[in-house]
Design a protein around this motif. Sequence first.
Motif, PDB file in Angstrom:
ATOM      1  N   LEU A 178       0.833  -1.207   0.000  1.00  0.00           N
ATOM      2  CA  LEU A 178       0.000   0.000   0.000  1.00  0.00           C
ATOM      3  C   LEU A 178       0.868   1.258   0.000  1.00  0.00           C
ATOM      4  N   LEU A 179       1.939   1.243   0.785  1.00  0.00           N
ATOM      5  CA  LEU A 179       2.853   2.390   0.808  1.00  0.00           C
ATOM      6  C   LEU A 179       3.472   2.603  -0.567  1.00  0.00           C
ATOM      7  N   ASP A 180       3.869   1.503  -1.216  1.00  0.00           N
ATOM      8  CA  ASP A 180       4.433   1.581  -2.569  1.00  0.00           C
ATOM      9  C   ASP A 180       3.460   2.238  -3.537  1.00  0.00           C
ATOM     10  N   MET A 181       2.164   1.953  -3.313  1.00  0.00           N
ATOM     11  CA  MET A 181       1.149   2.477  -4.235  1.00  0.00           C
ATOM     12  C   MET A 181       0.693   3.878  -3.856  1.00  0.00           C
ATOM     13  N   GLY A 182       1.222   4.412  -2.755  1.00  0.00           N
ATOM     14  CA  GLY A 182       0.872   5.786  -2.379  1.00  0.00           C
ATOM     15  C   GLY A 182      -0.267   5.920  -1.390  1.00  0.00           C
ATOM     16  N   CYS A 183      -0.626   4.795  -0.739  1.00  0.00           N
ATOM     17  CA  CYS A 183      -1.664   4.866   0.298  1.00  0.00           C
ATOM     18  C   CYS A 183      -1.002   4.695   1.652  1.00  0.00           C
ATOM     19  N   SER A 184      -0.990   5.743   2.451  1.00  0.00           N
ATOM     20  CA  SER A 184      -0.272   5.643   3.733  1.00  0.00           C
ATOM     21  C   SER A 184      -1.197   5.466   4.939  1.00  0.00           C
ATOM     22  N   LEU A 185      -2.497   5.685   4.755  1.00  0.00           N
ATOM     23  CA  LEU A 185      -3.412   5.516   5.889  1.00  0.00           C
ATOM     24  C   LEU A 185      -3.963   4.090   5.911  1.00  0.00           C
ATOM     25  N   ALA A 186      -3.945   3.466   7.083  1.00  0.00           N
ATOM     26  CA  ALA A 186      -4.353   2.070   7.160  1.00  0.00           C
ATOM     27  C   ALA A 186      -4.990   1.714   8.493  1.00  0.00           C
ATOM     28  N   GLN A 187      -5.778   0.664   8.427  1.00  0.00           N
ATOM     29  CA  GLN A 187      -6.501   0.144   9.592  1.00  0.00           C
ATOM     30  C   GLN A 187      -6.619  -1.356   9.359  1.00  0.00           C
ATOM     31  N   GLY A 188      -6.407  -2.154  10.384  1.00  0.00           N
ATOM     32  CA  GLY A 188      -6.553  -3.596  10.178  1.00  0.00           C
ATOM     33  C   GLY A 188      -5.962  -4.394  11.319  1.00  0.00           C
ATOM     34  N   PHE A 189      -6.308  -5.692  11.340  1.00  0.00           N
ATOM     35  CA  PHE A 189      -5.860  -6.572  12.414  1.00  0.00           C
ATOM     36  C   PHE A 189      -4.337  -6.627  12.503  1.00  0.00           C
ATOM     37  N   GLY A 190      -3.642  -6.427  11.372  1.00  0.00           N
ATOM     38  CA  GLY A 190      -2.179  -6.449  11.381  1.00  0.00           C
ATOM     39  C   GLY A 190      -1.603  -5.300  12.199  1.00  0.00           C
ATOM     40  N   ILE A 191      -2.363  -4.242  12.341  1.00  0.00           N
ATOM     41  CA  ILE A 191      -1.927  -3.070  13.105  1.00  0.00           C
ATOM     42  C   ILE A 191      -2.482  -3.174  14.529  1.00  0.00           C
ATOM     43  N   ALA A 192      -3.791  -3.341  14.617  1.00  0.00           N
ATOM     44  CA  ALA A 192      -4.441  -3.555  15.912  1.00  0.00           C
ATOM     45  C   ALA A 192      -5.863  -4.046  15.711  1.00  0.00           C
ATOM     46  N   ARG A 193      -6.300  -4.909  16.611  1.00  0.00           N
ATOM     47  CA  ARG A 193      -7.704  -5.318  16.633  1.00  0.00           C
ATOM     48  C   ARG A 193      -8.504  -4.264  17.399  1.00  0.00           C
ATOM     49  N   PRO A 194      -9.811  -4.214  17.175  1.00  0.00           N
ATOM     50  CA  PRO A 194     -10.631  -3.313  18.001  1.00  0.00           C
ATOM     51  C   PRO A 194     -10.460  -3.702  19.467  1.00  0.00           C
ATOM     52  N   MET A 195     -10.390  -2.690  20.359  1.00  0.00           N
ATOM     53  CA  MET A 195     -10.130  -2.942  21.781  1.00  0.00           C
ATOM     54  C   MET A 195     -11.006  -2.042  22.657  1.00  0.00           C
ATOM     55  N   PRO A 196     -11.195  -2.434  23.923  1.00  0.00           N
ATOM     56  CA  PRO A 196     -11.947  -1.568  24.827  1.00  0.00           C
ATOM     57  C   PRO A 196     -11.197  -0.247  25.048  1.00  0.00           C
ATOM     58  N   ALA A 197     -11.937   0.805  25.393  1.00  0.00           N
ATOM     59  CA  ALA A 197     -11.355   2.143  25.548  1.00  0.00           C
ATOM     60  C   ALA A 197     -10.157   2.158  26.498  1.00  0.00           C
ATOM     61  N   ALA A 198     -10.249   1.366  27.571  1.00  0.00           N
ATOM     62  CA  ALA A 198      -9.200   1.394  28.592  1.00  0.00           C
ATOM     63  C   ALA A 198      -7.840   0.963  28.040  1.00  0.00           C
ATOM     64  N   GLU A 199      -7.846   0.149  26.974  1.00  0.00           N
ATOM     65  CA  GLU A 199      -6.579  -0.334  26.425  1.00  0.00           C
ATOM     66  C   GLU A 199      -5.935   0.640  25.434  1.00  0.00           C
TER      67      GLU A 199
END
Length: 295
Positions: free
Chosen positions: A256-277
């Motif tokens: 994605l970075l190679d293609m010019g997309c720098s914004l990302a979201q996904g399990f590889g970065i982080a799973r959804p978590m409770p606010a406290a974490e």
Amino acid sequence: HADQAMYLAKQSGRDRIYFFDAQSEHLMRHRTHTLERLEQALALGELQLYYQPKVDMLQGRVIGLEALIRWHDSMQGRLVLPGEFIPLVEGSHFEIVLSEWVVRQALCQLSEWHRMGLDLSLSVNIPAPHLRSPGFVDFIRLEMAVYPQLPPRALELEILETAALGDLDAVIQKMMHCMDFGVSFSIDDFGTGYASLSYLRRLPASIIKIDQVFIRDMLHDPEDLSIVQGVIGLALAFHKAVLAEGVETIAHGRKLLDMGCSLAQGFGIARPMPAAEVPGWIRNFKGFPEESSQQ
Ligand code: C2E
Ligand code: MG
Ligand code: MG
Ligand code: MG
């Protein structure tokens, strides 16, 4: 039971004749029952927002989070994901009630993070009927007024690309009004709806979120890769930012970075978590896709 019939008609497809058979009756009962239990769940505090980080891979920075609803079902004793109940809520009287609760809850959490010195933005999924409802702009205005200390663009609303279909001018007006109160918009699940490009160009959204179905297989499927590349080009041409959903591996991030997309979201970065974490996770974030990052 008008919305029940509508729901069943949607489930069975437009071109089919609808028979009121045993299976549909079962579906209807299941839906009514689930809606009743969800209303109780809301009153009992069994609904909770989880938060999934969104990062800028180039800058190695957390840009914000997306609020995602969860149901701690005490009767079943398990965590229920929205895929199991949001489709049942769609088109019901409860849809706007729930969506308003999500917005209030998200703003409350967002302001708490800002009080702690975390300068984050938070996005909330807004169903089209809520956006299109007559009271929407006033609702957002009043809720934003509760937190005058929040900076502009701290609250982002995610809408589907089809949310304004058939009523484009009116919806654009609403979006502009909300933008006056410092709210920004993003287009969720981009590429899965049926909206035309000229229509999309007119939507005043600042971010296009590429749906995860295209990201998932893009490293092996040249057609998916072309779609991803195409959406990135489209965003550039429309002067919008682009974010990839469903980034599960370092290889996805690199591509994605190679293609010019720098914004990302996904399990590889982080799973959804409770606010406290969230504060701890942000402190430990070492960048992505770096081998040194916590995988
Ligand atoms: P969405 O808004 O497109 O949210 C992204 C979904 O993808 C989330 O699922 C998230 O957990 C999941 N996801 C994120 N990264 C990855 C990944 O790397 N791989 C895979 N396989 N999945 C990933 P979730 O939380 O189950 O939510 C599903 C959908 O339910 C959301 O899709 C959204 O349409 C709806 N939803 C969730 N929360 C709310 C809410 O508060 N209100 C409304 N109206 N809808 C909601
Ligand atoms: Mg979303
Ligand atoms: Mg999405
Ligand atoms: Mg989705």
